[in-house]
Design a protein around this motif. Structure first.
Motif, PDB file in Angstrom:
ATOM      1  N   ASP A 159      19.325  -5.917 -28.338  1.00 61.72           N
ATOM      2  CA  ASP A 159      19.234  -5.721 -26.895  1.00 61.72           C
ATOM      3  C   ASP A 159      19.711  -6.952 -26.128  1.00 61.72           C
ATOM      4  O   ASP A 159      19.566  -7.012 -24.902  1.00 61.72           O
ATOM      5  CB  ASP A 159      17.804  -5.355 -26.480  1.00 61.72           C
ATOM      6  CG  ASP A 159      16.771  -6.350 -27.021  1.00 61.72           C
ATOM      7  OD1 ASP A 159      17.170  -7.377 -27.586  1.00 61.72           O
ATOM      8  OD2 ASP A 159      15.554  -6.071 -26.870  1.00 61.72           O
ATOM      9  N   TYR A 160      20.280  -7.923 -26.827  1.00 58.04           N
ATOM     10  CA  TYR A 160      20.817  -9.107 -26.169  1.00 58.04           C
ATOM     11  C   TYR A 160      22.315  -8.909 -25.951  1.00 58.04           C
ATOM     12  O   TYR A 160      23.025  -8.499 -26.870  1.00 58.04           O
ATOM     13  CB  TYR A 160      20.578 -10.350 -27.032  1.00 58.04           C
ATOM     14  CG  TYR A 160      20.800 -11.658 -26.302  1.00 58.04           C
ATOM     15  CD1 TYR A 160      19.742 -12.298 -25.659  1.00 58.04           C
ATOM     16  CD2 TYR A 160      22.052 -12.243 -26.256  1.00 58.04           C
ATOM     17  CE1 TYR A 160      19.936 -13.492 -24.987  1.00 58.04           C
ATOM     18  CE2 TYR A 160      22.257 -13.430 -25.580  1.00 58.04           C
ATOM     19  CZ  TYR A 160      21.198 -14.056 -24.953  1.00 58.04           C
ATOM     20  OH  TYR A 160      21.396 -15.238 -24.280  1.00 58.04           O
ATOM     21  N   PRO A 161      22.848  -9.167 -24.751  1.00 59.06           N
ATOM     22  CA  PRO A 161      24.267  -8.887 -24.471  1.00 59.06           C
ATOM     23  C   PRO A 161      25.205  -9.634 -25.410  1.00 59.06           C
ATOM     24  O   PRO A 161      24.907 -10.744 -25.867  1.00 59.06           O
ATOM     25  CB  PRO A 161      24.444  -9.382 -23.033  1.00 59.06           C
ATOM     26  CG  PRO A 161      23.074  -9.372 -22.439  1.00 59.06           C
ATOM     27  CD  PRO A 161      22.142  -9.681 -23.568  1.00 59.06           C
ATOM     28  N   ALA A 162      26.341  -8.996 -25.685  1.00 51.25           N
ATOM     29  CA  ALA A 162      27.320  -9.588 -26.596  1.00 51.25           C
ATOM     30  C   ALA A 162      28.524 -10.166 -25.870  1.00 51.25           C
ATOM     31  O   ALA A 162      29.295 -10.922 -26.454  1.00 51.25           O
ATOM     32  CB  ALA A 162      27.797  -8.541 -27.616  1.00 51.25           C
ATOM     33  N   GLU A 166      28.626  -9.290 -19.366  1.00 52.95           N
ATOM     34  CA  GLU A 166      27.328  -8.631 -19.229  1.00 52.95           C
ATOM     35  C   GLU A 166      26.266  -9.573 -18.649  1.00 52.95           C
ATOM     36  O   GLU A 166      25.130  -9.156 -18.423  1.00 52.95           O
ATOM     37  CB  GLU A 166      26.873  -8.096 -20.589  1.00 52.95           C
ATOM     38  CG  GLU A 166      27.818  -7.062 -21.186  1.00 52.95           C
ATOM     39  CD  GLU A 166      27.406  -6.640 -22.583  1.00 52.95           C
ATOM     40  OE1 GLU A 166      26.381  -5.937 -22.709  1.00 52.95           O
ATOM     41  OE2 GLU A 166      28.087  -7.014 -23.556  1.00 52.95           O
ATOM     42  N   PHE A 167      26.619 -10.845 -18.454  1.00 56.62           N
ATOM     43  CA  PHE A 167      25.697 -11.810 -17.872  1.00 56.62           C
ATOM     44  C   PHE A 167      26.046 -12.041 -16.399  1.00 56.62           C
ATOM     45  O   PHE A 167      27.165 -11.764 -15.953  1.00 56.62           O
ATOM     46  CB  PHE A 167      25.804 -13.157 -18.599  1.00 56.62           C
ATOM     47  CG  PHE A 167      25.272 -13.146 -20.006  1.00 56.62           C
ATOM     48  CD1 PHE A 167      23.946 -13.478 -20.265  1.00 56.62           C
ATOM     49  CD2 PHE A 167      26.094 -12.824 -21.074  1.00 56.62           C
ATOM     50  CE1 PHE A 167      23.461 -13.476 -21.553  1.00 56.62           C
ATOM     51  CE2 PHE A 167      25.622 -12.826 -22.364  1.00 56.62           C
ATOM     52  CZ  PHE A 167      24.288 -13.151 -22.610  1.00 56.62           C
ATOM     53  N   ASP A 168      25.089 -12.586 -15.668  1.00 56.20           N
ATOM     54  CA  ASP A 168      25.382 -13.045 -14.316  1.00 56.20           C
ATOM     55  C   ASP A 168      26.310 -14.255 -14.397  1.00 56.20           C
ATOM     56  O   ASP A 168      26.322 -14.983 -15.406  1.00 56.20           O
ATOM     57  CB  ASP A 168      24.087 -13.444 -13.599  1.00 56.20           C
ATOM     58  CG  ASP A 168      23.186 -12.254 -13.330  1.00 56.20           C
ATOM     59  OD1 ASP A 168      23.730 -11.132 -13.219  1.00 56.20           O
ATOM     60  OD2 ASP A 168      21.959 -12.441 -13.261  1.00 56.20           O
ATOM     61  N   PRO A 169      27.093 -14.509 -13.356  1.00 55.87           N
ATOM     62  CA  PRO A 169      27.973 -15.688 -13.368  1.00 55.87           C
ATOM     63  C   PRO A 169      27.177 -16.967 -13.628  1.00 55.87           C
ATOM     64  O   PRO A 169      26.061 -17.130 -13.114  1.00 55.87           O
ATOM     65  CB  PRO A 169      28.583 -15.680 -11.962  1.00 55.87           C
ATOM     66  CG  PRO A 169      28.500 -14.263 -11.520  1.00 55.87           C
ATOM     67  CD  PRO A 169      27.250 -13.710 -12.137  1.00 55.87           C
ATOM     68  N   TYR A 170      27.761 -17.849 -14.426  1.00 55.42           N
ATOM     69  CA  TYR A 170      27.055 -19.078 -14.806  1.00 55.42           C
ATOM     70  C   TYR A 170      27.103 -20.087 -13.673  1.00 55.42           C
ATOM     71  O   TYR A 170      28.162 -20.348 -13.094  1.00 55.42           O
ATOM     72  CB  TYR A 170      27.696 -19.681 -16.059  1.00 55.42           C
ATOM     73  CG  TYR A 170      27.047 -20.979 -16.498  1.00 55.42           C
ATOM     74  CD1 TYR A 170      25.813 -20.966 -17.126  1.00 55.42           C
ATOM     75  CD2 TYR A 170      27.679 -22.194 -16.263  1.00 55.42           C
ATOM     76  CE1 TYR A 170      25.204 -22.147 -17.528  1.00 55.42           C
ATOM     77  CE2 TYR A 170      27.089 -23.378 -16.653  1.00 55.42           C
ATOM     78  CZ  TYR A 170      25.852 -23.350 -17.286  1.00 55.42           C
ATOM     79  OH  TYR A 170      25.260 -24.521 -17.669  1.00 55.42           O
TER      80      TYR A 170
END
Length: 586
Positions: A159-162, A166-170
């Motif tokens: 369930d952790y994005p690959a 899929e993440f918010d901008p760093y």
């Protein structure tokens, strides 16, 4: 697997059932080439101790990792499990392995620590906690190892994005940067270290993460009393790129280039265990010509890697000239590699079922020129370097360890053979046709910095010997298997047969679909034993790819070797290990 090996394994399983009874839940049939047994969590440490005390003993914890089972569809006949922790043990004297698996539920992710049985379990258990969030009771220092200490989440969970998208901008604010810097500050008390002794303060010194002798982004914190190393703490993870996570979103074919970047000095040597493991899953047997070409190119990269080692090893000892000579000869090796594959460091040239292309015209002359050039050069290196009095004084009896110590910490490859242990997978478990070649296994006897250097020079001689046999006895035939799952079909057939055209289209656009099963392949890589443990769930990509690298345990061993030593000896030892941080951090 031979019938004799199968008989020995069955005898072991009977003995385990006799002595542990219901603690053994079931046996799993795989393509790993070893018994795979599911066991009760409560009996794990007793089982590990039992196997370690056997004769011959399973005295090397080869690997320890986990699998997030929650999205796996094909688990028929296996115990219910949200997460699985597996332990692969190796008997060096008996030349066989066994794998123990423990099933865990999502609301009870805890295991007993194996560090009391195998010291090398320390870093492996930290990695499992870091990547999966599985804790180990009794572990001396369970915290993150590859990810930063401030990291949130456990990346190898399903369930952790690959993907980065899929993440918010760093973003990194000034406050956040200060938080990260404070988290990296070393606190001796946190590691059970005293700040002073007999009223005198110790010095705590950061070696790295940016230092020439660190051979990459590697940090080791030294507790010093003058020049004496009282203790030290290696700190890794600065080069972690999530290679195992990437494998979950790449097709079986498209992951091949990623393998080149594990030990980035090993080139196609990295492709070999991966494609062999996939071929086991697919049921592909490659032609003899493919096997021989794979051996030839793998040994070419063994030589270029060892030349890099030799130059930097002597540079770490203070000798400036050798690195220019070894790099010059390394370029001659890359000329051969480029002439055959079209690339130098990262050819990604092996394919599932074969090779990217056949050998080009004139390859024999190109390889023979290198074979004629190198032997006198190796002798010159010995005369000018290894027989040099200053080199001998800096390396003899320095950072020495014996075979038992090496196995306790998971040491393999030239560093193990430098202790006198005659274990080389190319001899003990021949793969890709190595059983057809004549060569010797160089050994040391003191297990010190000098022996680790000398063994690699001898290994280069044996690699030249193997390559010469490839040139003299190269089999005729195809450069890929005639199998629907290999890549891609021959072009002339594709243009004539609609079935072949369809197969080609599916392989390129989608990739092969491999039946649900597990396989594993170990190879004698440049720095030790490298392996790929693959789990297929009947899809176009791997469900779980476990990459076991030799450099990871080699760095974990540093404190046990260097306590009571001196800083210059540590630099010599780091040079003699032959590691690159991509091989450690993946």
């Amino acid at each position: 697997m031979s019938s004799r090996t199968e008989s020995i394994d069955q005898d072991l399983i009977k003995a385990l059932h006799r002595d542990f009874g219901e603690a053994l839940r079931c046996e799993q049939q795989t393509f790993t080439g070893m018994p795979v047994i599911w066991v009760q969590r409560e009996a794990l440490t007793d089982l590990l101790g039992y196997l370690k005390r056997l004769s011959p003993a399973y005295n090397l914890l080869f690997d320890l990792s986990a699998v997030d089972e929650r999205l796996r569809d094909h688990r028929r006949g296996l115990p219910d499990s949200d997460f699985t922790v597996f332990y692969q043990l190796m008997s060096v004297a008996g030349n066989r392995d066994i794998m123990l698996k423990v099933a865990l539920t999502g609301d009870d992710l805890s295991m007993p620590s194996a560090t009391g049985v195998f010291p090398s379990a320390n870093w492996y258990e930290r990695e499992v906690w870091d990547m999966f969030g599985i804790s180990f009771s009794g572990h001396p220092h369970l915290e993150r190892i590859l990810m930063p200490p401030t990291w949130t989440g456990h990346p190898l969970r399903k369930d952790y994005p690959a993907r980065a998208t899929e993440f918010d901008p760093y973003t990194l604010t000034v406050e956040g940067q200060n938080t990260e810097q404070e988290a990296l500050q070393f606190q001796p008390e946190h590691w059970g270290m005293a700040r002073e002794r007999d009223g005198a303060e110790f010095m705590f010194l950061n070696l790295g993460p940016n230092h020439p002798s660190a051979h990459g982004a590697f940090r080791i914190v030294l507790q010093l009393d003058g020049e004496e190393i009282v203790d030290c703490v290696p700190d890794i993870g600065y080069h972690h790129r999530g290679a195992e996570k990437m494998a979950e979103r790449q097709s079986w074919h498209s992951f091949i280039p990623y393998t080149d970047r594990i030990d980035y000095t090993g080139g196609v040597m990295n492709n070999l265990p991966y494609v062999l493991a996939v071929e086991k899953l697919a049921g592909i047997e490659v032609p003899d010509r493919v096997k021989t070409i794979r051996v030839m190119m793998a040994e070419m990269f063994r030589i270029t890697s060892h030349l890099l080692f030799l130059g930097t090893y002597l540079q770490d000892l203070g000798a400036m000239t050798p690195v220019f000579f070894t790099f010059s000869d390394r370029q001659r090796g890359y000329k051969v590699i480029e002439g055959i594959t079209g690339f130098r460091m990262h050819p990604a040239w092996y394919r599932i079922g074969g090779l990217m292309q056949d050998l080009p015209q004139g390859w024999e002359k190109l390889v023979q020129e290198f074979l004629d050039w190198m032997p006198p050069r190796l002798r010159e290196y010995e005369r000018a370097m290894m027989e040099n009095t200053l080199v001998r004084e800096r390396t003899r009896h320095v950072a020495a360890f014996d075979t038992d110590q090496a196995l306790a910490w998971g040491v393999t490859g030239p560093n193990l053979r430098a202790t006198g242990c005659n274990f080389d997978l190319r001899k003990q478990r021949p793969y890709s046709g190595y059983d057809n070649f004549e060569f010797e296994v160089p050994l040391g006897d003191k297990g010190d910095v000098f022996d680790r250097g000398q063994v690699r020079i001898e290994e280069m001689r044996q690699s030249l010997r193997i390559i010469q046999q490839c040139v003299d006895h190269m089999p005729a035939g195809e450069f890929k298997a005639d199998h629907p799952l290999t890549t891609p079909p021959p072009r002339e057939r594709m243009l004539k047969h609609i079935e072949t055209l369809i197969t080609h289209f599916l392989q390129v656009s989608w990739g092969p679909v491999l039946k649900p099963q597990e396989s594993m392949q170990m190879v004698e890589a440049t720095k030790g034993i490298n392996s790929y443990y693959l789990t297929s769930d009947g899809n176009t990509m791997s469900y779980r790819t476990r990459i076991r690298t030799p450099s990871f345990p080699h760095l974990q061993q540093i404190p046990s070797v260097m306590r009571g030593g001196f800083v210059p000896d540590l630099i010599a030892h780091l040079g003699s290990i032959d590691f690159v941080m991509a091989d450690v951090d993946r």
